[in-house]
Design an enzyme around this catalytic site. Structure first.
Site, PDB file in Angstrom:
ATOM      1  N   SER A 124      92.940 -19.472  14.487  1.00  0.00           N
ATOM      2  CA  SER A 124      94.055 -18.617  14.881  1.00  0.00           C
ATOM      3  C   SER A 124      94.735 -18.030  13.657  1.00  0.00           C
ATOM      4  CB  SER A 124      95.061 -19.473  15.655  1.00  0.00           C
ATOM      5  OG  SER A 124      96.277 -18.773  15.804  1.00  0.00           O
ATOM      6  N   TYR A 148     100.582 -27.099  16.165  1.00  0.00           N
ATOM      7  CA  TYR A 148      99.376 -26.418  16.647  1.00  0.00           C
ATOM      8  C   TYR A 148      98.623 -25.755  15.484  1.00  0.00           C
ATOM      9  CZ  TYR A 148      96.652 -22.590  18.673  1.00  0.00           C
ATOM     10  OH  TYR A 148      95.658 -21.708  18.977  1.00  0.00           O
ATOM     11  N   LYS A 152      94.748 -26.536  13.775  1.00  0.00           N
ATOM     12  CA  LYS A 152      93.682 -25.545  13.547  1.00  0.00           C
ATOM     13  C   LYS A 152      93.236 -25.580  12.089  1.00  0.00           C
ATOM     14  CE  LYS A 152      93.114 -23.777  17.628  1.00  0.00           C
ATOM     15  NZ  LYS A 152      91.845 -23.924  18.337  1.00  0.00           N
ATOM     16  N   ASN A 202     103.943 -16.684  26.236  1.00  0.00           N
ATOM     17  CA  ASN A 202     103.554 -15.530  25.423  1.00  0.00           C
ATOM     18  C   ASN A 202     103.955 -14.230  26.097  1.00  0.00           C
ATOM     19  OD1 ASN A 202     100.969 -17.670  24.893  1.00  0.00           O
ATOM     20  ND2 ASN A 202     102.165 -16.964  23.162  1.00  0.00           N
TER      21      ASN A 202
HETATM   22  P1  NAD Z   1      92.614 -21.726  27.431  1.00  0.00           P
HETATM   23  O1  NAD Z   1      93.572 -22.845  27.553  1.00  0.00           O
HETATM   24  O2  NAD Z   1      92.576 -20.682  28.485  1.00  0.00           O
HETATM   25  O3  NAD Z   1      91.138 -22.291  27.237  1.00  0.00           O
HETATM   26  C1  NAD Z   1      90.868 -23.558  26.641  1.00  0.00           C
HETATM   27  C2  NAD Z   1      89.903 -24.295  27.549  1.00  0.00           C
HETATM   28  O4  NAD Z   1      89.635 -25.588  26.981  1.00  0.00           O
HETATM   29  C3  NAD Z   1      90.461 -24.526  28.948  1.00  0.00           C
HETATM   30  O5  NAD Z   1      89.489 -24.155  29.908  1.00  0.00           O
HETATM   31  C4  NAD Z   1      90.739 -26.022  28.989  1.00  0.00           C
HETATM   32  O6  NAD Z   1      90.602 -26.556  30.281  1.00  0.00           O
HETATM   33  C5  NAD Z   1      89.694 -26.550  28.004  1.00  0.00           C
HETATM   34  N1  NAD Z   1      90.051 -27.840  27.423  1.00  0.00           N
HETATM   35  C6  NAD Z   1      91.250 -28.198  26.889  1.00  0.00           C
HETATM   36  N2  NAD Z   1      91.184 -29.474  26.442  1.00  0.00           N
HETATM   37  C7  NAD Z   1      89.924 -29.907  26.684  1.00  0.00           C
HETATM   38  C8  NAD Z   1      89.245 -31.144  26.448  1.00  0.00           C
HETATM   39  N3  NAD Z   1      89.867 -32.188  25.878  1.00  0.00           N
HETATM   40  N4  NAD Z   1      87.954 -31.250  26.843  1.00  0.00           N
HETATM   41  C9  NAD Z   1      87.317 -30.198  27.427  1.00  0.00           C
HETATM   42  N5  NAD Z   1      87.911 -29.022  27.678  1.00  0.00           N
HETATM   43  C10 NAD Z   1      89.203 -28.878  27.305  1.00  0.00           C
HETATM   44  O7  NAD Z   1      92.882 -21.030  26.003  1.00  0.00           O
HETATM   45  P2  NAD Z   1      92.307 -19.689  25.386  1.00  0.00           P
HETATM   46  O8  NAD Z   1      93.430 -18.741  25.248  1.00  0.00           O
HETATM   47  O9  NAD Z   1      91.074 -19.294  26.088  1.00  0.00           O
HETATM   48  O10 NAD Z   1      91.968 -20.194  23.923  1.00  0.00           O
HETATM   49  C11 NAD Z   1      90.669 -20.658  23.551  1.00  0.00           C
HETATM   50  C12 NAD Z   1      90.724 -21.143  22.113  1.00  0.00           C
HETATM   51  O11 NAD Z   1      91.189 -20.083  21.283  1.00  0.00           O
HETATM   52  C13 NAD Z   1      91.678 -22.314  21.877  1.00  0.00           C
HETATM   53  O12 NAD Z   1      91.075 -23.192  20.949  1.00  0.00           O
HETATM   54  C14 NAD Z   1      92.905 -21.663  21.293  1.00  0.00           C
HETATM   55  O13 NAD Z   1      93.615 -22.550  20.460  1.00  0.00           O
HETATM   56  C15 NAD Z   1      92.290 -20.526  20.495  1.00  0.00           C
HETATM   57  N6  NAD Z   1      93.209 -19.403  20.277  1.00  0.00           N
HETATM   58  C16 NAD Z   1      93.824 -18.802  21.347  1.00  0.00           C
HETATM   59  C17 NAD Z   1      94.715 -17.751  21.134  1.00  0.00           C
HETATM   60  C18 NAD Z   1      95.450 -17.101  22.278  1.00  0.00           C
HETATM   61  O14 NAD Z   1      96.465 -16.434  22.027  1.00  0.00           O
HETATM   62  N7  NAD Z   1      94.982 -17.202  23.516  1.00  0.00           N
HETATM   63  C19 NAD Z   1      94.975 -17.297  19.828  1.00  0.00           C
HETATM   64  C20 NAD Z   1      94.315 -17.911  18.770  1.00  0.00           C
HETATM   65  C21 NAD Z   1      93.427 -18.963  19.015  1.00  0.00           C
HETATM   66  N1  UFG Z   2     108.124 -12.276  22.863  1.00  0.00           N
HETATM   67  C1  UFG Z   2     109.247 -11.856  23.556  1.00  0.00           C
HETATM   68  N2  UFG Z   2     109.480 -12.402  24.797  1.00  0.00           N
HETATM   69  C2  UFG Z   2     108.655 -13.324  25.353  1.00  0.00           C
HETATM   70  C3  UFG Z   2     107.503 -13.743  24.625  1.00  0.00           C
HETATM   71  C4  UFG Z   2     107.278 -13.211  23.374  1.00  0.00           C
HETATM   72  O1  UFG Z   2     110.009 -11.034  23.083  1.00  0.00           O
HETATM   73  O2  UFG Z   2     108.915 -13.785  26.473  1.00  0.00           O
HETATM   74  C5  UFG Z   2     107.847 -11.656  21.550  1.00  0.00           C
HETATM   75  C6  UFG Z   2     107.781 -12.629  20.398  1.00  0.00           C
HETATM   76  O3  UFG Z   2     109.054 -12.865  19.862  1.00  0.00           O
HETATM   77  C7  UFG Z   2     106.824 -11.908  19.438  1.00  0.00           C
HETATM   78  C8  UFG Z   2     105.864 -11.175  20.380  1.00  0.00           C
HETATM   79  O4  UFG Z   2     106.553 -11.070  21.619  1.00  0.00           O
HETATM   80  O5  UFG Z   2     107.531 -10.951  18.678  1.00  0.00           O
HETATM   81  C9  UFG Z   2     104.555 -11.911  20.607  1.00  0.00           C
HETATM   82  O6  UFG Z   2     104.825 -13.250  21.004  1.00  0.00           O
HETATM   83  P1  UFG Z   2     103.684 -14.191  21.615  1.00  0.00           P
HETATM   84  O7  UFG Z   2     104.299 -15.504  21.947  1.00  0.00           O
HETATM   85  O8  UFG Z   2     102.970 -13.469  22.672  1.00  0.00           O
HETATM   86  O9  UFG Z   2     102.644 -14.315  20.393  1.00  0.00           O
HETATM   87  P2  UFG Z   2     102.788 -15.009  18.963  1.00  0.00           P
HETATM   88  O10 UFG Z   2     102.216 -14.039  17.984  1.00  0.00           O
HETATM   89  O11 UFG Z   2     104.173 -15.462  18.693  1.00  0.00           O
HETATM   90  O12 UFG Z   2     101.864 -16.291  19.074  1.00  0.00           O
HETATM   91  C10 UFG Z   2     100.567 -16.222  19.653  1.00  0.00           C
HETATM   92  C11 UFG Z   2     100.173 -17.601  20.127  1.00  0.00           C
HETATM   93  C12 UFG Z   2      99.910 -18.478  18.973  1.00  0.00           C
HETATM   94  C13 UFG Z   2      98.903 -17.858  18.072  1.00  0.00           C
HETATM   95  C14 UFG Z   2      99.385 -16.508  17.626  1.00  0.00           C
HETATM   96  C15 UFG Z   2      98.370 -15.833  16.735  1.00  0.00           C
HETATM   97  O13 UFG Z   2     101.200 -18.175  20.904  1.00  0.00           O
HETATM   98  O14 UFG Z   2      99.370 -19.688  19.418  1.00  0.00           O
HETATM   99  O15 UFG Z   2      99.618 -15.700  18.768  1.00  0.00           O
HETATM  100  O16 UFG Z   2      97.128 -15.850  17.331  1.00  0.00           O
HETATM  101  F1  UFG Z   2      98.697 -18.641  17.011  1.00  0.00           F
END
Ligand code: NAD
Ligand code: UFG
Length: 341
Positions: A124, A148, A152, A202
């Protein structure tokens, strides 16, 4: 290739499965559905017109995972499974270290048992922490400000050490670390998408729920940031573009050895106000919003330098803001209760 996908039923995993199946890869999914529905996998198979194997298990169960890996004999693993809610990580750090760090160790043990040395890991942008300069390139110092983010970074270190040691032992390995910026949007079919449990943390899922009437109003966390319109700027990336980056990374992993790191974003910054306006256009009405205090730990701005992924992986984002908001709205309006509806 034969690809084992952990966390494949989740938001990014399900979109990646569609792209993998469409590209002709064989996939086997591991998910304990801690944050997903098995229905997502049914819909993936429907969209792709192909079947996929799946096992309900926890990645921390090394013996069960090794048995699946030994049976499937993957050429590579894509590791999505993990916990990702920043606030929850502060409240329950041990669970985050257990799943995100311990789960990664467990997976590597299972891969060793199955003789698999190629992995693509969901990292991330949050590993960078406070920007020392923008856009972040892959060499920006790592100083994550959340539990978190530290899980990572630790998982990245483990993967790097593992790949190096395997290389020295004459069993070459490739670890491709993809640092995602802010994924949003949904598959164009509107059949799969993000389905957060409880109140979304988010911006994008929250906005989508305001548009369906499930939430009263968006709270904009601060309009006094040092940005042109005072609201936070992020690099949003269409989830289908992100999914395709995994297909490109898989091809790279087949040739590479050692560890490689890639930012996956668009390089373009979008403010909260700009996103609110774009999403309102897609939903066809102005959406209620109010200004709220800044959220602790937030950054004014985050943006990716994406040149490395373009040069080495031959991947770049194709979709823009309009496709992101329109596909998100298609998914959310057709599935107002996500997979539960
Ligand atoms: P998500 O929660 O939708 O998907 C994660 C999946 O992993 C889920 O299906 C969950 O059931 C499964 N899981 C969780 N714990 C588990 C375990 N112990 N054993 C087996 N399965 C398990 O999340 P996502 O948004 O699809 O994110 C996928 C990956 O990308 C994650 O590692 C997350 O940290 C990373 N990531 C996500 C974002 C984002 O904004 N969505 C940004 C950066 C990185
Ligand atoms: N925001 C609002 N109102 C809300 C939610 C968010 O104004 O209800 C604003 C935040 O302050 C920020 C922007 O929208 O300025 C984006 O916020 P998000 O929470 O959607 O995203 P972040 O960039 O803060 O964080 C996300 C994930 C993290 C990840 C990161 C980078 O939550 O886990 O993106 O991948 F690490």
């Amino acid at each position: 290739m034969r690809v084992l996908v952990t966390g494949g039923a989740g938001y990014i995993g399900s979109h990646t499965l569609v792209e993998l199946l469409s590209a002709g890869h064989e996939v086997c999914v591991i998910d304990n559905h801690a944050n997903s529905s098995p229905e997502a996998l049914v819909r993936v198979a429907g969209i792709a017109g192909r079947d996929l194997g799946s096992h309900v298990l926890d990645i921390r169960d090394t013996a069960a995972l090794a048995a699946v890996a030994q049976g499937f004999r993957p050429d590579a693993v894509i590791h999505f499974a993990g916990l990702k809610a920043v606030g929850e990580g502060e409240e329950n750090p041990l669970a985050y270290y257990e799943v995100n760090v311990g789960g990664t160790l467990s997976l590597l043990r299972a891969m060793e048992a199955a003789g698999c040395g190629r992995i693509i890991f969901s990292s991330s942008a949050t590993v960078y922490g406070m920007p020392q300069y923008l856009p972040y390139d892959e060499d920006h110092p790592l100083a994550p400000v959340s539990v978190y983010g530290r899980t990572k970074r630790q998982a990245e270190d483990i993967l790097r050490d593992w790949a190096a040691a395997r290389g020295r032992a004459g069993a070459p390995a490739a670890a491709i670390l993809l640092r995602y910026f802010n994924p949003t949007g949904a598959h164009e079919s509107g059949r799969i998408g993000e389905d957060p449990r409880g109140e979304p943390q988010n911006l994008m899922p929250y906005l989508a729920q305001v548009a369906t009437g499930r939430r009263a109003a968006l709270r904009i966390f601060g309009d006094d940031w040092p940005t042109p319109d005072g609201t936070g700027i992020r690099d949003y990336i269409h989830v289908v573009d992100l999914a395709r980056a995994h297909v490109a990374a898989l091809e790279r992993a087949a040739q590479a050895t050692g560890t490689e790191v890639y930012n996956i974003g668009t390089g373009r910054g979008v403010s909260v106000r700009e996103m609110l306006a774009a999403f309102s256009r897609a939903a066809g009405r102005a959406l209620p919003h109010e200004i709220a205090p800044r959220r602790p730990g937030d950054l004014a701005e985050s943006r990716a330098a994406c040149a490395r992924a373009a040069e080495v992986l031959g991947w770049r984002a194709e979709y823009g803001l309009t496709e992101m908001v329109e596909s998100l709205w298609r998914w959310q309006s057709a599935n107002p209760d996500g997979y539960g509806g």
